[in-house]
Scaffold this motif. Sequence first.
Motif, PDB file in Angstrom:
ATOM      1  N   MET A 187       0.830  -1.207   0.000  1.00 12.87           N
ATOM      2  CA  MET A 187       0.000   0.000   0.000  1.00 12.87           C
ATOM      3  C   MET A 187       0.862   1.254   0.000  1.00 12.87           C
ATOM      4  O   MET A 187       0.550   2.245  -0.671  1.00 12.87           O
ATOM      5  N   GLU A 188       1.946   1.230   0.742  1.00 12.01           N
ATOM      6  CA  GLU A 188       2.837   2.389   0.789  1.00 12.01           C
ATOM      7  C   GLU A 188       3.507   2.606  -0.558  1.00 12.01           C
ATOM      8  O   GLU A 188       3.661   3.749  -1.007  1.00 12.01           O
ATOM      9  N   GLN A 189       3.908   1.534  -1.222  1.00 11.75           N
ATOM     10  CA  GLN A 189       4.473   1.661  -2.568  1.00 11.75           C
ATOM     11  C   GLN A 189       3.473   2.301  -3.523  1.00 11.75           C
ATOM     12  O   GLN A 189       3.816   3.220  -4.285  1.00 11.75           O
ATOM     13  N   ALA A 190       2.242   1.820  -3.481  1.00 12.61           N
ATOM     14  CA  ALA A 190       1.212   2.352  -4.376  1.00 12.61           C
ATOM     15  C   ALA A 190       0.938   3.823  -4.067  1.00 12.61           C
ATOM     16  O   ALA A 190       0.745   4.628  -4.983  1.00 12.61           O
ATOM     17  N   ARG A 191       0.921   4.165  -2.787  1.00 13.61           N
ATOM     18  CA  ARG A 191       0.683   5.566  -2.404  1.00 13.61           C
ATOM     19  C   ARG A 191       1.785   6.463  -2.933  1.00 13.61           C
ATOM     20  O   ARG A 191       1.524   7.562  -3.456  1.00 13.61           O
ATOM     21  N   ARG A 192       3.025   6.016  -2.829  1.00 11.54           N
ATOM     22  CA  ARG A 192       4.147   6.819  -3.302  1.00 11.54           C
ATOM     23  C   ARG A 192       4.106   6.989  -4.826  1.00 11.54           C
ATOM     24  O   ARG A 192       4.359   8.065  -5.350  1.00 11.54           O
ATOM     25  N   ARG A 193       3.797   5.914  -5.531  1.00 14.97           N
ATOM     26  CA  ARG A 193       3.704   6.014  -6.992  1.00 14.97           C
ATOM     27  C   ARG A 193       2.622   7.011  -7.393  1.00 14.97           C
ATOM     28  O   ARG A 193       2.811   7.822  -8.297  1.00 14.97           O
ATOM     29  N   LYS A 194       1.485   6.950  -6.720  1.00 10.44           N
ATOM     30  CA  LYS A 194       0.383   7.848  -7.042  1.00 10.44           C
ATOM     31  C   LYS A 194       0.764   9.294  -6.742  1.00 10.44           C
ATOM     32  O   LYS A 194       0.437  10.212  -7.518  1.00 10.44           O
ATOM     33  N   THR A 195       1.468   9.525  -5.634  1.00  7.45           N
ATOM     34  CA  THR A 195       1.871  10.880  -5.274  1.00  7.45           C
ATOM     35  C   THR A 195       2.803  11.465  -6.322  1.00  7.45           C
ATOM     36  O   THR A 195       2.637  12.606  -6.766  1.00  7.45           O
ATOM     37  N   VAL A 196       3.792  10.677  -6.743  1.00 11.85           N
ATOM     38  CA  VAL A 196       4.737  11.152  -7.758  1.00 11.85           C
ATOM     39  C   VAL A 196       4.021  11.392  -9.077  1.00 11.85           C
ATOM     40  O   VAL A 196       4.231  12.406  -9.747  1.00 11.85           O
ATOM     41  N   ALA A 197       3.153  10.456  -9.467  1.00 11.53           N
ATOM     42  CA  ALA A 197       2.431  10.600 -10.726  1.00 11.53           C
ATOM     43  C   ALA A 197       1.558  11.849 -10.718  1.00 11.53           C
ATOM     44  O   ALA A 197       1.460  12.560 -11.725  1.00 11.53           O
ATOM     45  N   ASN A 198       0.932  12.142  -9.597  1.00 10.99           N
ATOM     46  CA  ASN A 198       0.091  13.339  -9.507  1.00 10.99           C
ATOM     47  C   ASN A 198       0.907  14.602  -9.709  1.00 10.99           C
ATOM     48  O   ASN A 198       0.463  15.551 -10.367  1.00 10.99           O
ATOM     49  N   VAL A 199       2.104  14.646  -9.134  1.00 17.71           N
ATOM     50  CA  VAL A 199       2.968  15.815  -9.296  1.00 17.71           C
ATOM     51  C   VAL A 199       3.384  15.974 -10.757  1.00 17.71           C
ATOM     52  O   VAL A 199       3.306  17.069 -11.333  1.00 17.71           O
ATOM     53  N   LEU A 200       3.815  14.888 -11.376  1.00 21.18           N
ATOM     54  CA  LEU A 200       4.323  14.958 -12.749  1.00 21.18           C
ATOM     55  C   LEU A 200       3.209  15.175 -13.756  1.00 21.18           C
ATOM     56  O   LEU A 200       3.432  15.751 -14.825  1.00 21.18           O
ATOM     57  N   ASN A 201       1.996  14.761 -13.429  1.00 23.12           N
ATOM     58  CA  ASN A 201       0.864  15.030 -14.305  1.00 23.12           C
ATOM     59  C   ASN A 201       0.563  16.525 -14.389  1.00 23.12           C
ATOM     60  O   ASN A 201       0.006  16.993 -15.376  1.00 23.12           O
ATOM     61  N   VAL A 202       0.934  17.253 -13.361  1.00 23.93           N
ATOM     62  CA  VAL A 202       0.728  18.708 -13.348  1.00 23.93           C
ATOM     63  C   VAL A 202       1.897  19.421 -14.006  1.00 23.93           C
ATOM     64  O   VAL A 202       1.709  20.328 -14.832  1.00 23.93           O
ATOM     65  N   SER A 203       3.121  19.038 -13.668  1.00 23.89           N
ATOM     66  CA  SER A 203       4.292  19.767 -14.167  1.00 23.89           C
ATOM     67  C   SER A 203       4.661  19.393 -15.599  1.00 23.89           C
ATOM     68  O   SER A 203       5.124  20.241 -16.368  1.00 23.89           O
ATOM     69  N   PHE A 204       4.456  18.120 -15.968  1.00 23.51           N
ATOM     70  CA  PHE A 204       4.744  17.655 -17.330  1.00 23.51           C
ATOM     71  C   PHE A 204       3.504  16.945 -17.879  1.00 23.51           C
ATOM     72  O   PHE A 204       3.534  15.735 -18.120  1.00 23.51           O
ATOM     73  N   PRO A 205       2.416  17.669 -18.091  1.00 27.88           N
ATOM     74  CA  PRO A 205       1.143  17.009 -18.420  1.00 27.88           C
ATOM     75  C   PRO A 205       1.171  16.175 -19.691  1.00 27.88           C
ATOM     76  O   PRO A 205       0.566  15.100 -19.728  1.00 27.88           O
ATOM     77  N   VAL A 206       1.842  16.632 -20.730  1.00 30.98           N
ATOM     78  CA  VAL A 206       1.900  15.856 -21.976  1.00 30.98           C
ATOM     79  C   VAL A 206       3.030  14.833 -21.910  1.00 30.98           C
ATOM     80  O   VAL A 206       2.849  13.660 -22.231  1.00 30.98           O
ATOM     81  N   THR A 207       4.205  15.278 -21.496  1.00 34.95           N
ATOM     82  CA  THR A 207       5.365  14.382 -21.463  1.00 34.95           C
ATOM     83  C   THR A 207       5.124  13.194 -20.549  1.00 34.95           C
ATOM     84  O   THR A 207       5.403  12.042 -20.931  1.00 34.95           O
ATOM     85  N   PHE A 208       4.608  13.442 -19.346  1.00 33.65           N
ATOM     86  CA  PHE A 208       4.408  12.323 -18.427  1.00 33.65           C
ATOM     87  C   PHE A 208       3.293  11.408 -18.915  1.00 33.65           C
ATOM     88  O   PHE A 208       3.378  10.181 -18.769  1.00 33.65           O
ATOM     89  N   PHE A 209       2.257  11.976 -19.519  1.00 31.50           N
ATOM     90  CA  PHE A 209       1.184  11.145 -20.067  1.00 31.50           C
ATOM     91  C   PHE A 209       1.754  10.209 -21.129  1.00 31.50           C
ATOM     92  O   PHE A 209       1.432   9.007 -21.161  1.00 31.50           O
ATOM     93  N   ALA A 210       2.602  10.748 -22.004  1.00 32.77           N
ATOM     94  CA  ALA A 210       3.215   9.910 -23.039  1.00 32.77           C
ATOM     95  C   ALA A 210       4.163   8.887 -22.420  1.00 32.77           C
ATOM     96  O   ALA A 210       4.177   7.712 -22.819  1.00 32.77           O
ATOM     97  N   TYR A 211       4.950   9.322 -21.438  1.00 34.34           N
ATOM     98  CA  TYR A 211       5.933   8.411 -20.827  1.00 34.34           C
ATOM     99  C   TYR A 211       5.230   7.265 -20.096  1.00 34.34           C
ATOM    100  O   TYR A 211       5.529   6.085 -20.326  1.00 34.34           O
ATOM    101  N   TYR A 212       4.280   7.599 -19.241  1.00 34.50           N
ATOM    102  CA  TYR A 212       3.617   6.549 -18.467  1.00 34.50           C
ATOM    103  C   TYR A 212       2.703   5.722 -19.359  1.00 34.50           C
ATOM    104  O   TYR A 212       2.578   4.500 -19.188  1.00 34.50           O
ATOM    105  N   GLY A 213       2.070   6.386 -20.334  1.00 36.78           N
ATOM    106  CA  GLY A 213       1.199   5.642 -21.228  1.00 36.78           C
ATOM    107  C   GLY A 213       1.942   4.588 -22.026  1.00 36.78           C
ATOM    108  O   GLY A 213       1.368   3.563 -22.387  1.00 36.78           O
ATOM    109  N   ARG A 214       3.226   4.822 -22.287  1.00 40.29           N
ATOM    110  CA  ARG A 214       3.994   3.892 -23.119  1.00 40.29           C
ATOM    111  C   ARG A 214       4.933   2.983 -22.319  1.00 40.29           C
ATOM    112  O   ARG A 214       5.372   1.951 -22.832  1.00 40.29           O
ATOM    113  N   THR A 215       5.257   3.360 -21.103  1.00 38.15           N
ATOM    114  CA  THR A 215       6.173   2.527 -20.312  1.00 38.15           C
ATOM    115  C   THR A 215       5.496   1.909 -19.097  1.00 38.15           C
ATOM    116  O   THR A 215       6.017   0.948 -18.526  1.00 38.15           O
TER     117      THR A 215
END
Length: 282
Positions: A63-91
Amino acid sequence: MTLDTRDTFDAGSGAALDYVRVTDTTWRILNATPRRRAELLAELPAAERAVVAEGTRGPGFDMEQARRRKTVANVLNVSFPVTFFAYYGRTGAEGLHTFLDSEFWQRRPAQPGSVFPPAATASAAFGGFLRSTDWITRQEDWVGEAFAFEDAYLFGRATVDTRPGRTDSSGRPRLVPGAWTAEATFDVPAYGRLLRERGTVDPWTEALLLVKRRPAPLAVVSVPVSAPAPAGDRVRRVRLTGDTVAALRWLWDADVPVPEDVADTPTYAKAVGAGLVDGAAQ
């Protein structure tokens, strides 16, 4: 996470354990895939391996791993909205873990009074990570363009020399000192919003195929209000679109010649009124 001191403790079995190594490995496993977890554990002495293995398994740890991943993803979705979407969508999760296991993430300095880095360093770490890999160069041109825009928007450098006494001897107008520009041939922030909307109903891989980009020149000029800048909050953003981008590009691109009679154009007058031109009367 980095610690600057080394210490040892006894796990009860008589073996002295390296506290820093145990803590650092635990931190890395928090951000690791199962395969990477096994590799990290294998690098430890047997006594330390047992301690770390016991502390990094079970529902609570998952659960802690999942929480940390979600926290990081939320930050990067705001700061790099297109780049992170492409990166996570493909990797996927594997790509996110690759970033979290990188030195850019792991070696962020701790904030004062804590062993943990400040959350704001996540965006800088992600930008540095992508610049160090060939992932961007292996994508379509628009992905690289989006990353260049988002990276410049956040961390762009001033496009004029701000040192005292440095002036343009040609008398050429220029951006105000300390300003920088992020430019793209399509509206990157708007495209990011469309991707997020589509990503709520379709897998991200499909959203990247279905959401189309329309040519729409965009430049955002960032003008520092006060220190710190760039990459700080104390900036004023001026958004330029359409033909205005080409009409004013000479302000931030020294390779573009100054148009004749530019001072008499409405576009230049708007740039002056927006406080973009150094030394111009407003």
